[in-house]
Design a protein around this motif. Structure first.
Motif, PDB file in Angstrom:
ATOM      1  N   ILE A 102       0.862  -1.187   0.000  1.00  0.00           N
ATOM      2  CA  ILE A 102       0.000   0.000   0.000  1.00  0.00           C
ATOM      3  C   ILE A 102       0.899   1.238   0.000  1.00  0.00           C
ATOM      4  O   ILE A 102       1.583   1.525   0.986  1.00  0.00           O
ATOM      5  CB  ILE A 102      -0.935   0.013   1.223  1.00  0.00           C
ATOM      6  N   LEU A 103       0.892   1.951  -1.113  1.00  0.00           N
ATOM      7  CA  LEU A 103       1.712   3.151  -1.275  1.00  0.00           C
ATOM      8  C   LEU A 103       0.784   4.347  -1.333  1.00  0.00           C
ATOM      9  O   LEU A 103      -0.115   4.405  -2.178  1.00  0.00           O
ATOM     10  CB  LEU A 103       2.538   3.052  -2.558  1.00  0.00           C
ATOM     11  N   PHE A 104       0.984   5.301  -0.429  1.00  0.00           N
ATOM     12  CA  PHE A 104       0.121   6.484  -0.427  1.00  0.00           C
ATOM     13  C   PHE A 104       0.951   7.755  -0.270  1.00  0.00           C
ATOM     14  O   PHE A 104       1.920   7.800   0.489  1.00  0.00           O
ATOM     15  CB  PHE A 104      -0.943   6.401   0.670  1.00  0.00           C
ATOM     16  N   ALA A 105       0.556   8.772  -1.038  1.00  0.00           N
ATOM     17  CA  ALA A 105       1.185  10.089  -0.939  1.00  0.00           C
ATOM     18  C   ALA A 105       0.426  10.913   0.087  1.00  0.00           C
ATOM     19  O   ALA A 105      -0.807  10.941   0.085  1.00  0.00           O
ATOM     20  CB  ALA A 105       1.155  10.793  -2.292  1.00  0.00           C
ATOM     21  N   THR A 106       1.159  11.574   0.976  1.00  0.00           N
ATOM     22  CA  THR A 106       0.498  12.355   2.019  1.00  0.00           C
ATOM     23  C   THR A 106       1.466  13.347   2.642  1.00  0.00           C
ATOM     24  O   THR A 106       2.682  13.151   2.624  1.00  0.00           O
ATOM     25  CB  THR A 106      -0.063  11.425   3.119  1.00  0.00           C
ATOM     26  N   HIS A 107       0.870  14.415   3.194  1.00  0.00           N
ATOM     27  CA  HIS A 107       1.623  15.350   4.032  1.00  0.00           C
ATOM     28  C   HIS A 107       1.212  15.199   5.498  1.00  0.00           C
ATOM     29  O   HIS A 107       1.684  15.943   6.354  1.00  0.00           O
ATOM     30  CB  HIS A 107       1.350  16.794   3.593  1.00  0.00           C
ATOM     31  N   ASP A 108       0.348  14.225   5.762  1.00  0.00           N
ATOM     32  CA  ASP A 108      -0.262  14.058   7.082  1.00  0.00           C
ATOM     33  C   ASP A 108       0.598  13.122   7.937  1.00  0.00           C
ATOM     34  O   ASP A 108       0.457  11.898   7.878  1.00  0.00           O
ATOM     35  CB  ASP A 108      -1.674  13.496   6.893  1.00  0.00           C
ATOM     36  N   ASN A 109       1.486  13.696   8.725  1.00  0.00           N
ATOM     37  CA  ASN A 109       2.413  12.880   9.521  1.00  0.00           C
ATOM     38  C   ASN A 109       1.699  12.069  10.602  1.00  0.00           C
ATOM     39  O   ASN A 109       2.131  10.955  10.932  1.00  0.00           O
ATOM     40  CB  ASN A 109       3.488  13.767  10.150  1.00  0.00           C
ATOM     41  N   GLU A 110       0.630  12.603  11.153  1.00  0.00           N
ATOM     42  CA  GLU A 110      -0.122  11.853  12.164  1.00  0.00           C
ATOM     43  C   GLU A 110      -0.766  10.615  11.525  1.00  0.00           C
ATOM     44  O   GLU A 110      -0.778   9.531  12.127  1.00  0.00           O
ATOM     45  CB  GLU A 110      -1.196  12.731  12.794  1.00  0.00           C
ATOM     46  N   PHE A 111      -1.275  10.771  10.315  1.00  0.00           N
ATOM     47  CA  PHE A 111      -1.867   9.643   9.598  1.00  0.00           C
ATOM     48  C   PHE A 111      -0.805   8.581   9.326  1.00  0.00           C
ATOM     49  O   PHE A 111      -1.050   7.387   9.499  1.00  0.00           O
ATOM     50  CB  PHE A 111      -2.481  10.143   8.291  1.00  0.00           C
ATOM     51  N   ILE A 112       0.378   9.010   8.918  1.00  0.00           N
ATOM     52  CA  ILE A 112       1.471   8.062   8.681  1.00  0.00           C
ATOM     53  C   ILE A 112       1.765   7.269   9.945  1.00  0.00           C
ATOM     54  O   ILE A 112       1.918   6.037   9.910  1.00  0.00           O
ATOM     55  CB  ILE A 112       2.739   8.804   8.215  1.00  0.00           C
ATOM     56  N   ALA A 113       1.837   7.963  11.062  1.00  0.00           N
ATOM     57  CA  ALA A 113       2.143   7.287  12.327  1.00  0.00           C
ATOM     58  C   ALA A 113       1.085   6.250  12.664  1.00  0.00           C
ATOM     59  O   ALA A 113       1.401   5.151  13.145  1.00  0.00           O
ATOM     60  CB  ALA A 113       2.262   8.316  13.445  1.00  0.00           C
ATOM     61  N   ARG A 114      -0.180   6.564  12.397  1.00  0.00           N
ATOM     62  CA  ARG A 114      -1.253   5.632  12.734  1.00  0.00           C
ATOM     63  C   ARG A 114      -1.242   4.399  11.829  1.00  0.00           C
ATOM     64  O   ARG A 114      -1.685   3.324  12.235  1.00  0.00           O
ATOM     65  CB  ARG A 114      -2.611   6.338  12.653  1.00  0.00           C
ATOM     66  N   THR A 115      -0.762   4.542  10.608  1.00  0.00           N
ATOM     67  CA  THR A 115      -0.687   3.388   9.707  1.00  0.00           C
ATOM     68  C   THR A 115       0.545   2.529   9.972  1.00  0.00           C
ATOM     69  O   THR A 115       0.599   1.373   9.538  1.00  0.00           O
ATOM     70  CB  THR A 115      -0.639   3.829   8.233  1.00  0.00           C
ATOM     71  N   GLY A 116       1.550   3.106  10.638  1.00  0.00           N
ATOM     72  CA  GLY A 116       2.816   2.404  10.829  1.00  0.00           C
ATOM     73  C   GLY A 116       3.625   2.296   9.555  1.00  0.00           C
ATOM     74  O   GLY A 116       4.502   1.420   9.433  1.00  0.00           O
ATOM     75  N   ALA A 117       3.369   3.175   8.600  1.00  0.00           N
ATOM     76  CA  ALA A 117       4.012   3.089   7.288  1.00  0.00           C
ATOM     77  C   ALA A 117       5.477   3.513   7.333  1.00  0.00           C
ATOM     78  O   ALA A 117       5.875   4.366   8.141  1.00  0.00           O
ATOM     79  CB  ALA A 117       3.265   3.977   6.284  1.00  0.00           C
TER      80      ALA A 117
END
Length: 210
Positions: A182-197
């Motif tokens: 699962i590859l996703f582009a984002t600027h949302d660092n909190e979202f990244i942390a929640r996904t564990g990506a």
């Protein structure tokens, strides 16, 4: 096991090179693509999805070359853009069945679960142009899981989502990253942390200065 394999990928718009010589190999897992605005992240996702023909290079999805075996590759792939490409007269239910038909399948349990958890059931028979941008985004994301794709490409998936929906999506990505890439582009660092990506820098992938 490599699920997404891009070799020597290059893309251009209006004669301008966006990136060139890009290599990317992804095993099952969650990966957050980050970079400055306008750097080419969306172009890369479109090229990996076959929505933008690269100037050179190859892309394989779950072992299927996207150019030589497009049907097999696309059945193993889902791409969710940042903005809705859906015709405004389509209802949510019509859109979900349209996506399923394109993959020669039916909306499955995972997509149905996302519809339920994201609270989409009351809006399935409304036209897309009557829905809020957040609800449109939720429908696009639910459709992305139709057909049990092995590779998901998501462009700014948390944009327009309320906090609850964003947390539910992050949990789904985290859970599915054990057997999907699962590859996703984002600027949302909190979202990244929640996904564990794991974080990937577009500038480093493309060889451009950060």
């Amino acid at each position: 096991m490599i699920l997404l394999d891009a070799r020597g990928l290059a893309a251009a718009y209006d004669g301008r090179t966006v990136f060139a010589g890009l290599d990317l190999q992804l095993e099952p897992g969650a990966y957050a693509l980050q970079g400055r605005n306008g750097s080419g992240k969306s172009t890369l996702l479109r090229a990996l999805a076959g929505a933008h023909r690269p100037a050179s290079g190859t892309v394989s999805i779950a072992g299927h070359d996207l150019q030589r075996e497009p049907l097999a590759a696309r059945r193993a792939l889902s791409y969710v853009p940042d903005e809705s490409p859906v015709y405004p007269f389509m209802s949510g239910a019509e859109f979900l069945h349209f996506v399923a038909a394109a993959k020669s399948t039916e909306p499955d349990e995972t997509a149905s679960a996302l519809i339920d958890t994201l609270g989409l059931a009351p809006y399935l028979h409304n036209r897309f142009d009557a829905l809020s941008l957040g609800t449109q985004k939720k429908l696009l994301l639910a459709a992305g899981w139709i057909g049990a794709p092995q590779v998901l490409l998501l462009d700014e998936p948390s944009n327009g989502l309320d906090t609850g929906a964003r947390d539910l999506l992050a949990a789904r990505i985290a859970a599915d990253s054990t057997d999907k890439a699962i590859l996703f582009a984002t600027h949302d660092n909190e979202f990244i942390a929640r996904t564990g990506a794991d974080t990937l820098s577009f500038e480093e992938l493309s060889g451009e200065p950060a």
